[in-house]
Design an enzyme around this catalytic site. Structure first.
Site, short mmCIF file in Angstrom:
data_model
loop_
_atom_site.label_atom_id
_atom_site.label_comp_id
_atom_site.label_asym_id
_atom_site.label_seq_id
_atom_site.Cartn_x
_atom_site.Cartn_y
_atom_site.Cartn_z
N TYR A 87 12.45 27.39 56.32
CA TYR A 87 12.80 28.35 55.26
C TYR A 87 13.24 29.66 55.93
O TYR A 87 12.83 30.75 55.57
CB TYR A 87 11.59 28.57 54.34
CG TYR A 87 11.93 29.04 52.94
CD1 TYR A 87 12.65 28.25 52.07
CD2 TYR A 87 11.49 30.30 52.50
CE1 TYR A 87 12.95 28.68 50.78
CE2 TYR A 87 11.78 30.74 51.21
CZ TYR A 87 12.50 29.92 50.36
OH TYR A 87 12.79 30.36 49.07
N LYS A 111 2.72 26.48 58.32
CA LYS A 111 2.06 27.64 57.71
C LYS A 111 2.43 28.89 58.50
O LYS A 111 2.52 28.85 59.72
CB LYS A 111 0.54 27.44 57.70
CG LYS A 111 0.08 26.26 56.83
CD LYS A 111 -0.50 26.76 55.51
CE LYS A 111 -0.75 25.62 54.52
NZ LYS A 111 -1.76 24.65 54.94
N GLY A 112 2.70 29.98 57.82
CA GLY A 112 3.09 31.21 58.50
C GLY A 112 4.10 31.94 57.65
O GLY A 112 4.09 31.83 56.42
N GLN A 151 14.21 22.10 66.18
CA GLN A 151 14.70 20.74 65.91
C GLN A 151 14.45 19.85 67.13
O GLN A 151 14.08 18.68 67.00
CB GLN A 151 16.19 20.76 65.58
CG GLN A 151 16.49 21.39 64.24
CD GLN A 151 17.99 21.44 63.93
OE1 GLN A 151 18.77 20.71 64.50
NE2 GLN A 151 18.36 22.30 62.99
N HIS A 172 24.34 22.16 61.65
CA HIS A 172 24.91 22.48 62.96
C HIS A 172 24.90 21.19 63.77
O HIS A 172 23.90 20.45 63.74
CB HIS A 172 24.02 23.54 63.62
CG HIS A 172 24.68 24.31 64.72
ND1 HIS A 172 26.02 24.20 65.04
CD2 HIS A 172 24.19 25.23 65.59
CE1 HIS A 172 26.30 25.02 66.04
NE2 HIS A 172 25.21 25.66 66.40
N1 NAP Z 1 27.01 26.63 60.20
C1 NAP Z 1 26.66 27.87 60.34
O1 NAP Z 1 27.51 28.75 60.37
C2 NAP Z 1 25.22 28.19 60.42
C3 NAP Z 1 24.82 29.49 60.19
C4 NAP Z 1 23.50 29.78 60.29
C5 NAP Z 1 22.60 28.76 60.63
N2 NAP Z 1 23.02 27.51 60.85
C6 NAP Z 1 22.07 26.44 61.24
O2 NAP Z 1 21.03 26.32 60.27
C7 NAP Z 1 19.79 26.00 60.91
C8 NAP Z 1 18.72 27.02 60.54
O3 NAP Z 1 19.10 28.32 60.92
P1 NAP Z 1 18.51 29.65 60.22
O4 NAP Z 1 19.58 30.65 60.28
O5 NAP Z 1 17.90 29.35 58.92
O6 NAP Z 1 17.33 30.26 61.07
P2 NAP Z 1 16.45 29.88 62.27
O7 NAP Z 1 15.82 31.14 62.68
O8 NAP Z 1 17.29 29.21 63.25
O9 NAP Z 1 15.31 28.87 61.64
C9 NAP Z 1 14.13 29.37 61.14
C10 NAP Z 1 13.18 28.29 60.61
O10 NAP Z 1 12.71 27.42 61.66
C11 NAP Z 1 11.27 27.43 61.61
N3 NAP Z 1 10.69 27.18 62.91
C12 NAP Z 1 11.02 27.76 64.10
N4 NAP Z 1 10.24 27.27 65.08
C13 NAP Z 1 9.41 26.37 64.49
C14 NAP Z 1 8.39 25.52 64.99
N5 NAP Z 1 8.06 25.47 66.29
N6 NAP Z 1 7.71 24.74 64.11
C15 NAP Z 1 8.04 24.74 62.80
N7 NAP Z 1 9.00 25.52 62.28
C16 NAP Z 1 9.67 26.32 63.13
C17 NAP Z 1 10.92 28.83 61.11
O11 NAP Z 1 9.60 28.86 60.62
P3 NAP Z 1 8.63 30.13 60.86
O12 NAP Z 1 9.06 31.19 59.89
O13 NAP Z 1 7.29 29.59 60.61
O14 NAP Z 1 8.87 30.58 62.29
C18 NAP Z 1 11.98 29.01 60.02
O15 NAP Z 1 11.57 28.39 58.84
C19 NAP Z 1 20.11 25.92 62.39
O16 NAP Z 1 20.48 24.61 62.73
C20 NAP Z 1 21.35 26.80 62.52
O17 NAP Z 1 22.15 26.53 63.65
C21 NAP Z 1 24.30 27.20 60.74
#
Ligand code: NAP
Length: 396
Positions: A87, A111-112, A151, A172
């Site tokens: 999220y 959780k967090g 991931q 991605h």
């Molecule tokens: N196509 C595009 O232009 C585009 C743009 C943006 C993003 N994306 C893709 O979308 C995906 C998500 O990106 P995002 O921008 O939402 O932010 P992000 O910062 O990459 O992802 C954050 C999420 O990952 C969780 N997370 C991180 N480490 C974790 C762990 N060890 N265990 C469980 N959860 C963990 C975080 O939870 P916590 O809050 O608990 O840390 C948070 O919910 C990625 O694949 C990114 O490359 C694509």
């Protein structure tokens, strides 16, 4: 405001940018009047077909939101549970849009901070908010929107839930394409698809709420069901994109990593700073240097370029600005192209991926990152920017 900007604004009042208006909020309101089950049973005939668009002489296939009207969207996923993992900005934007589109969506978070934010936005633990493994168990479409590093880190926990008939979704191509580094190798008997909105998750959500839609790309990595493309496009509409163009996982990841390191963020910061530093060295005040470098660009010219194109901008500025820009753009092109070539090679050979994964998993990652970000924030140019933005009448 410079003459370039004044002249451009005058022109803009004469040349109205074409705009397509549709209201998704109105559409959402309409959907909310119809019980979900009833919509699923409705026979629909509203299909516009796939469009081939000529992009500057090359024909490409695009898919539009109107290809998936609400009834068709609900019908496509009537037997599915869409499990959004994470999220962060992207997980949040896509999950909320899916929920507003009346699709059956649940969240998987640790959780967090993400968990707490989800609860504050109406997701209910045990009903539509679960720990990651439980969401993977319940989901038929696993939408992996964890951070790219997570991931890879959590892959062995997620993989056992990717059983035959399920779909694995990404935004991605990173994890799958660089599997030698990430370890993410999907089972062979599931569909693997991608929808990559071209912007941040916050924009995905905000544009949807405004009744607009971000553009995105769509790709299929594995099609076991024979319906992977159709379901990928439908999910793209479900998460809020306005139109989708076709790509592959590999082309998506390479163009994305290249773009953000280039003109979207890396190159533009480099150009801004270089221009600002020369102005300061030549005796210009910080406010003058900032206004001529950043403020006029972002507040006046870039929105006009976004609306009308750079060709229009060149044709609709003062003759003085026009002469200078025509004389100088090729010099900047020639100077920067070798750097762009080097950058693409670094992306294509995996150097950028390996660096990102190894830096993000260093023990002192957070502290080092803070120091690098502070260097940018503490640069005189961006400190000046804070003061300039406060002076905008709308910020007072
Ligand atoms: N196509 C595009 O232009 C585009 C743009 C943006 C993003 N994306 C893709 O979308 C995906 C998500 O990106 P995002 O921008 O939402 O932010 P992000 O910062 O990459 O992802 C954050 C999420 O990952 C969780 N997370 C991180 N480490 C974790 C762990 N060890 N265990 C469980 N959860 C963990 C975080 O939870 P916590 O809050 O608990 O840390 C948070 O919910 C990625 O694949 C990114 O490359 C694509």
């Amino acid at each position: 405001m410079s003459f370039v900007a004044r002249s451009a604004i005058r022109q803009l009042t004469r040349v109205a940018a074409p705009s397509r208006s549709f209201s998704l909020l109105a559409r959402s309101a309409a959907i909310s009047q119809i019980p979900r089950a009833a919509v699923c049973k409705t026979a629909f005939t509203q299909t516009r077909g796939i469009k081939t668009i000529d992009f500057g002489g090359t024909k490409e296939t695009v898919y539009e939101r109107s290809d998936y009207p609400p009834a068709k969207l609900l019908d496509t996923f009537k037997n599915d549970t869409l499990a959004v993992l994470g999220y962060g900005p992207m997980g949040r934007g896509q999950a909320l849009n899916l929920r507003d589109n009346k699709l059956n969506v649940i969240l998987g978070c640790r959780k967090g901070s993400s968990w707490d934010k989800a609860v504050s936005e109406g997701w209910i633990p045990g009903k539509d908010l679960f720990e990651i493994n439980e969401a993977c168990d319940k989901g038929t479409v696993i939408m992996n929107l964890l951070s790219d590093a997570a991931q890879s880190k959590l892959w062995n926990e997620i993989k056992p839930y990717l059983t035959k008939g399920k779909t694995l979704y990404f935004s991605h191509g990173f994890s799958v394409i660089y599997s030698e580094d990430t370890g993410v190798v999907p089972p062979k008997d599931i569909d693997v698809i991608l929808v990559a909105p071209k912007g941040s998750g916050t924009t995905v959500r905000n544009l949807f709420l405004e009744g607009r839609g971000i553009n995105g790309s769509v790709a299929v990595y594995q099609d076991v069901s024979g319906k992977a493309k159709d379901r990928a496009v439908a999910l793209g509409v479900g998460v809020g994109t306005g139109y989708l163009y076709e790509t592959t996982f590999k082309q998506e990841v390479n163009s994305d990593l290249y773009g953000e390191r280039g003109v979207l963020m890396g190159a533009i910061q480099g150009l801004f700073v270089a221009q600002y530093e020369v102005l300061r060295a030549r005796g210009h005040t910080p406010s003058e240097a900032f206004n001529e470098t950043v403020e006029e660009a972002t507040q006046s010219l870039y929105p006009l370029i976004g609306a009308n194109g750079m060709d229009w901008m060149y044709a609709n500025c003062s003759t003085t600005a026009q002469r200078g820009a025509l004389d100088w753009w090729k010099k900047f092109h020639d100077a920067s192209k070798p750097v762009f070539e080097e950058l693409y090679e670094s992306v294509a050979n995996g150097t950028e991926t390996r660096r990102s994964l190894s830096k993000n998993s260093e023990a002192n990652y957070r502290a080092d990152l803070e120091a690098e970000l502070a260097e940018i924030a503490n640069h005189e140019m961006w400190r000046t920017g804070k003061a300039v933005r406060k002076l905008r009448p709308e910020n007072q």
